[in-house]
Structures are given as C-alpha cells and as structure tokens.
Enzyme design. Structure first.
Site, PDB file in Angstrom:
ATOM      1  CG  HIS A 129     -10.226  -6.419  -6.161  1.00  0.00           C
ATOM      2  ND1 HIS A 129     -11.289  -6.520  -5.294  1.00  0.00           N
ATOM      3  CD2 HIS A 129      -9.220  -5.854  -5.447  1.00  0.00           C
ATOM      4  CE1 HIS A 129     -10.948  -6.025  -4.124  1.00  0.00           C
ATOM      5  NE2 HIS A 129      -9.697  -5.613  -4.184  1.00  0.00           N
ATOM      6  CE  LYS A 182      -3.757  -2.421   0.276  1.00  0.00           C
ATOM      7  NZ  LYS A 182      -4.669  -2.513  -0.886  1.00  0.00           N
TER       8      LYS A 182
END
Length: 388
Positions: free
Chosen positions: A321, A183
């Site tokens: 995803h 991230k």
C-alpha cells in the site's frame, strides 16, 4: 560508522480528498532523516522516509522512545557483520527494546518510518538503488527493471461531477497507466453503481478497474456491494470491511468470485498471519496490501512475506500500500506483484521521480543510490530542510 542524529517533522497534507469514511483535511505525515557520519561528495549520508499517507504524523513516539534508544546504543551493535554498513535488522531490534507484545499501530508506524529511512542511508552507503539492495538480500539477486503500477483515484470531492470523474480516468489512461482504482462506499449503492458505470465507459473493461471501500461496510452493505459488483469482473474489490473481521471476509469471499484485496490496515506479521489463516482469503486469486513503513519497516515486511509464502501465497499477489517511491523500490526489490501510484494527489508525497513516466502501466525503477527522493524536487525540498 554510526548514526549521529535522527530528525522528524510533521507535514500537513492539506487535501480536500475523501474516501468512504473520512477526508484528509487534517491529515499529517512524519518526514524523517537518519543522519550518519559517512561522508559522500562532501556531505554526511542521510536517509529519508515518510510514513506513507492515511495515518497521522507520529513524531511523539519517535522523539520519546525510538530515536533516543538508537542514539544511546553502542554504534558497533548496529553494524552489519562486516562492519561496513548499518544493519537494519539490528536497528529494528534496538528500537523494539522494552516494548510489550501487541499494540502495534501505536509504535509500528513510528518504528517503520525510521527503519525505511535507515534503508535509504544503507543503500546510499552501498552506492546502490534500494531495489537492488533488497533484491540481493531478499529475492535471490533477481534485479527488476520496472514495476507494474496502478493508479489510486476516483476520490470523493466537493462539487465533483460524473464528467469530472471520467476526465480523471481518461488522464490516467492517457498518461500510460492500464489499471485504475476508484473509491466506493461514500454514497448509496445505486449512486456508486452509477459512478462505476461512468468509469467503465471510459476504461472499457472491468479488468482495468478496481474499487476500494476503505473498510466502510458492515455485513449487509458489504454483501450487497459484493453481489452488485460481482458481474463486472473487476480487477479486485479492496477493503470491503475491517481486515480483522475474519468471518465477514470469508462470507464476502464466498459470494464474490473475483479477487478481494485487504491488509493495508494491518501492522504486524502476526495480524497478517491471522488474516491468511482465518480471513477466508484465497491465495490463488486474492491480494494482500500491507504498507511497509506503517508496519515496522522492510525487515519485518520481508518476514511477513516469508510467512505468507509458507501458507502458499505468491509474491505476485502482494502489492504494498502507498503510492510512492518507497513502495516502488520495495515492490521491485522483493519481486512483488506491483505498486500503487497517486498522481496529482497528496501534494509532494504522492508520486515518483519527476521524470518517471508509465509505459504500458509500468514504471522504470530509479537508478539513483538509495530511494532516490533527491529526484523528487518538491518532496526533497521538504526533506532537505531536516539536514540543513
């Protein structure tokens, strides 16, 4: 043959993980069981699914509209042409009755979760793994043995040190993965670049690392990150901004030669078409990451693939995803570029079969009928409660 009941339950994730924009402390997911009157080994065949992770449970829409429509339908209208199995396309059309165009995320996740659970039942009735059923229907019968998987990690956690982040990445590489994702966007740029350098010291090369901003950035921050990341040759830069911000995506692509990845926050074929036409993404290098259970399910996802192929996209540029068994089957069955993995996070929802092990970054596809949740002991314990 008919659907006799559809049951849903909201399950809290209870996670302290955070990305650039939010934490998962309140996150829930809907677990669904589609129960049929077909009996195998003395029990009715039931299909299971959950609505991936990152979107809240959506049982209210299921209970108020979509489950009643299916249970009211003439069972014959939901069967395939041979009358020997349920037809997911007809089930999808039934759920979409009296639904106005647009407004996708309000209903697409609820519909998609039920639809994927139905596919689990369809494959079980056929006595085949879901990836094989999908390959036969949508990929010219090309049956895959395994699927490339990368790890979604590098989260922001309270009290997490740089050494902790590096230890996480070592665990993923030691486990057999060859590509990790971290991230970015949750800290100032200079601090995030320090985290990036720390991870690169472990993985060794930008080609083994992707970064994910979770749509955090407005224009100036997006371009600043793109310029800072460009020299590292990362595998891809994911969701730098809202995927519907076509002008900004095109501007980022103009200053960032390595691959961009986008699409997990799109919920319809038309939205993805607009991304392909106006978002500035490059079909020769960029990646589209739609989440099938959150975007009306597998039938509609196959239509999205066909649309993308008409614009020159290859299936190997598509990564669904969601790091779970559903996405693994979808990627393998449809011949996509790979799937995501979330080892050790999201509790029972973030993984594959208990005995699945990556070898050189690839996971062997399960051979159980259906999706094979039955081989995920902790998750199946939750699902089983819906049918007992």
């Amino acid at each position: 043959m008919r659907i006799v009941d559809i049951r849903e339950r909201a399950i809290p994730l209870r996670s302290s993980l955070a990305n650039s924009g939010f934490d998962f402390s309140e996150m829930t997911t809907s677990v669904v069981a589609v129960i049929t009157d077909v009996v195998r080994e003395g029990r009715p065949v039931a299909g299971f699914a959950f609505n991936s992770t990152g979107r809240y449970a959506c049982g209210a829409q299921m209970r108020e509209r979509f489950i009643p429509r299916l249970l009211r339908a003439d069972p014959e209208t939901l069967l395939d042409a041979a009358g020997r199995n349920l037809d997911p396309g007809k089930v999808l059309a039934c759920m979409m009755q009296r639904e106005k165009s647009g407004g996708h995320s309000e209903r697409s996740i609820a519909i998609g979760t039920i639809e994927v659970a139905l596919w689990d039942a369809v494959a079980k009735i056929a006595g085949k793994p879901l990836h094989r059923v999908l390959a036969e229907r949508y990929n010219g019968g090309r049956i895959a043995h395994d699927v490339f998987c990368y790890v979604g990690g590098g989260w922001y956690l309270p009290g997490r040190t740089m050494a902790d982040l590096q230890d996480e990445m070592r665990r993923h590489l030691d486990a057999g993965y060859t590509l990790v994702k971290m991230k970015v966007g949750g800290l100032p740029l200079d601090e995030d670049m320090g985290r990036l350098e720390a991870v690169l010291a472990v993985v060794g090369s930008g080609s083994q690392l992707a970064v994910d901003a979770n749509c955090k950035f407005e224009r100036d921050a997006a371009l600043a990150y793109a310029r800072a990341l460009a020299p590292y040759g990362l595998r891809w830069f994911e969701e730098p901004c809202d995927p519907l911000d076509f002008a900004l995506l095109a501007e980022i692509a103009g200053c960032y030669a390595p691959p961009l990845a986008s699409g997990e926050n799109l919920f319809s074929t038309r939205d993805v078409e607009n991304l392909a036409r106006f978002g500035g993404l490059r079909h020769d290098r960029d990646i589209i990451q739609v989440d099938p259970p959150q975007s009306y399910g597998i039938v509609q996802y196959a239509r999205t693939i066909a649309m993308l192929e008409s614009y020159g996209w290859k299936r190997t540029s598509l990564f669904p995803h969601g790091g779970n068994q559903m996405s693994l089957h979808i990627a393998g069955g449809l011949g996509l570029g790979g799937a995501e993995s979330y080892p050790g996070v999201f509790g029972p929802f973030g993984g594959f079969a208990d005995d699945a092990r990556p070898i050189d970054g690839r996971i062997t596809l399960p051979d159980l009928p259906g999706i094979g949740f039955e081989a995920q002991s902790a998750l199946y314990a939750i699902m089983r409660e819906l049918v007992t």
